[in-house]
Design a protein around this motif. Sequence first.
Motif, short mmCIF file in Angstrom:
data_model
loop_
_atom_site.label_atom_id
_atom_site.label_comp_id
_atom_site.label_asym_id
_atom_site.label_seq_id
_atom_site.Cartn_x
_atom_site.Cartn_y
_atom_site.Cartn_z
N VAL A 177 -12.84 -34.26 -53.98
CA VAL A 177 -14.87 -34.00 -52.61
C VAL A 177 -13.91 -33.70 -51.71
N LEU A 178 -14.80 -32.56 -51.13
CA LEU A 178 -14.52 -32.65 -49.61
C LEU A 178 -15.90 -33.50 -49.02
N ILE A 179 -15.56 -34.32 -47.73
CA ILE A 179 -16.65 -34.75 -46.88
C ILE A 179 -16.52 -34.31 -45.68
N GLY A 180 -17.68 -34.36 -45.16
CA GLY A 180 -17.58 -34.21 -44.19
C GLY A 180 -17.68 -35.12 -43.05
N SER A 181 -17.71 -34.22 -41.69
CA SER A 181 -17.81 -35.69 -40.19
C SER A 181 -19.22 -36.80 -41.16
N ASN A 182 -18.70 -37.99 -41.01
CA ASN A 182 -19.63 -38.80 -40.47
C ASN A 182 -20.64 -38.77 -41.54
N ILE A 183 -20.36 -38.95 -43.52
CA ILE A 183 -21.26 -38.50 -43.68
C ILE A 183 -21.15 -39.79 -44.79
N PRO A 184 -21.92 -40.68 -44.66
CA PRO A 184 -21.86 -41.73 -45.58
C PRO A 184 -21.60 -42.06 -47.19
N HIS A 185 -20.03 -42.54 -47.45
CA HIS A 185 -20.02 -42.34 -49.27
C HIS A 185 -19.56 -43.39 -49.45
N LEU A 186 -19.84 -43.77 -50.67
CA LEU A 186 -18.69 -45.13 -51.54
C LEU A 186 -17.43 -44.66 -51.83
N ASN A 187 -17.00 -45.34 -51.85
CA ASN A 187 -15.40 -45.12 -52.52
C ASN A 187 -15.61 -44.54 -54.12
N VAL B 231 -7.49 -26.63 -33.30
CA VAL B 231 -6.60 -26.05 -34.35
C VAL B 231 -7.82 -24.47 -35.13
N PHE B 232 -8.53 -24.79 -35.61
CA PHE B 232 -9.15 -24.08 -36.60
C PHE B 232 -10.14 -23.37 -36.30
N THR B 233 -9.99 -23.33 -34.73
CA THR B 233 -11.24 -22.41 -34.21
C THR B 233 -10.39 -21.50 -33.39
N GLU B 234 -9.25 -22.00 -33.31
CA GLU B 234 -8.31 -20.93 -31.86
C GLU B 234 -7.49 -20.25 -32.98
N ILE B 235 -7.54 -20.12 -34.16
CA ILE B 235 -6.37 -19.54 -35.09
C ILE B 235 -7.02 -18.25 -35.94
N GLN B 236 -6.80 -17.36 -35.59
CA GLN B 236 -8.23 -16.56 -36.72
C GLN B 236 -7.32 -16.67 -37.59
N GLU B 237 -5.80 -16.76 -38.48
CA GLU B 237 -5.32 -16.79 -39.86
C GLU B 237 -6.53 -18.01 -40.54
N LEU B 238 -6.74 -18.88 -40.03
CA LEU B 238 -7.21 -20.32 -40.72
C LEU B 238 -8.97 -19.94 -40.08
N GLU B 239 -9.98 -18.82 -39.95
CA GLU B 239 -11.17 -19.02 -39.38
C GLU B 239 -11.70 -19.82 -40.98
N ASP B 240 -11.45 -18.73 -42.14
CA ASP B 240 -12.20 -19.36 -43.51
C ASP B 240 -11.59 -21.24 -43.94
N VAL B 241 -10.41 -21.93 -43.35
CA VAL B 241 -10.85 -23.25 -43.06
C VAL B 241 -11.81 -23.69 -42.33
N HIS B 242 -11.94 -22.79 -41.26
CA HIS B 242 -13.08 -24.10 -40.18
C HIS B 242 -14.43 -23.79 -40.90
N GLY B 243 -14.75 -22.66 -41.38
CA GLY B 243 -15.95 -22.55 -42.47
C GLY B 243 -15.92 -23.86 -43.91
N LEU B 244 -14.16 -23.64 -43.96
CA LEU B 244 -14.52 -24.97 -45.43
C LEU B 244 -15.71 -25.69 -44.16
N LEU B 245 -14.42 -26.69 -43.31
CA LEU B 245 -14.99 -27.87 -42.69
C LEU B 245 -16.56 -27.73 -42.33
N ASP B 246 -17.34 -26.71 -42.18
CA ASP B 246 -18.31 -27.28 -41.65
C ASP B 246 -18.99 -26.30 -43.16
N ARG B 247 -18.59 -26.25 -44.55
CA ARG B 247 -19.76 -26.61 -45.55
C ARG B 247 -19.59 -27.85 -45.76
N SER B 248 -18.19 -28.30 -45.56
CA SER B 248 -17.95 -30.03 -46.07
C SER B 248 -19.00 -30.98 -44.96
N GLN B 249 -20.14 -30.37 -44.43
CA GLN B 249 -21.36 -31.55 -44.43
C GLN B 249 -22.08 -31.90 -45.02
#
Length: 280
Positions: free
Chosen positions: A63-73, A97-115
């Motif tokens: 599981v990928l959990i976004g920034s500041n999302i409450p979760h249980l261990n 990093v992920f905003t500035e490097i074009q080859e990692l744009e999809d990783v930036h999108g992944l972290l957005d979705r992790s919310q």
Amino acid sequence: MKIQLENIRPNDKSSFHLSHNPKLNDLFFWHFHPEFELVYIEGANGKRHVGRHISNFKGSDLVLIGSNIPHLNFDHGIKTEYHKEVLHISASFKEKVFTEIQELEDVHGLLDRSQHGIAFYGQTKQTVGSLMKQLQGMNRFDQLLKILQLLKLLAQSEEYILLHDNPIVNNKANKQQERLQKVYSYIDEHYSRKIALEDIAASINLGKEAFCRYFKKNTGSTFTNFLNQYRITQAKRMLLTGKNIGETCYECGFESLSYFNRTFKRISGENPSDYKKRNR
């Protein structure tokens, strides 16, 4: 349930932090933190509780959990043998990093979705779980390369489900983070000299006793222990740059060489001289 802000090594300036097989199954730890979290657990059946989502997993989970999302261990209440890997990625790393490097744009999108919270399955779960178990034995640079690789795999995978229809926003987190950040900044600025409790408490408009309760509640550590850990981390950096032990001791805010040596060994498991020799 009382939610806690977890302190993920704020004195470590690294972009990521690894926890290899942490065992928290006897602890009910309902918490949040600004770091993104990728957790892999195998060899157990357990509960997946992320934000408002509650479900069960069988055998393994990724599981990928976004920034500041409450979760249980994820290992809460598990009584059988299991294995767990946890990767925390700093929130600032996403923007730097992920905003500035074009080859990692999809990783930036992944972290957005992790919310939303993302649970992965199928071959993706198996492959990334295997990669995460390899991280512990690598040096920091190779770890970074492997982390970028596994994030790229997750970003390109279609084997996932979103745990929430809408992104989770934790308003309480922002207020607590802002206050704690003031404390961390004060420590970073003043650790090389004596820090009076009254002064650091006043920096966030609290009395001494109220500050001690607040700090312990939100970090899980007493202020003195936390400050010593921070100072020892700085001391290690100084020793690696060639400074001698005496200089390092006093430049890190310790008033006694004997106390510095005891504290260094208690926290790091070895004497400053042994640490210096081992990393020469």
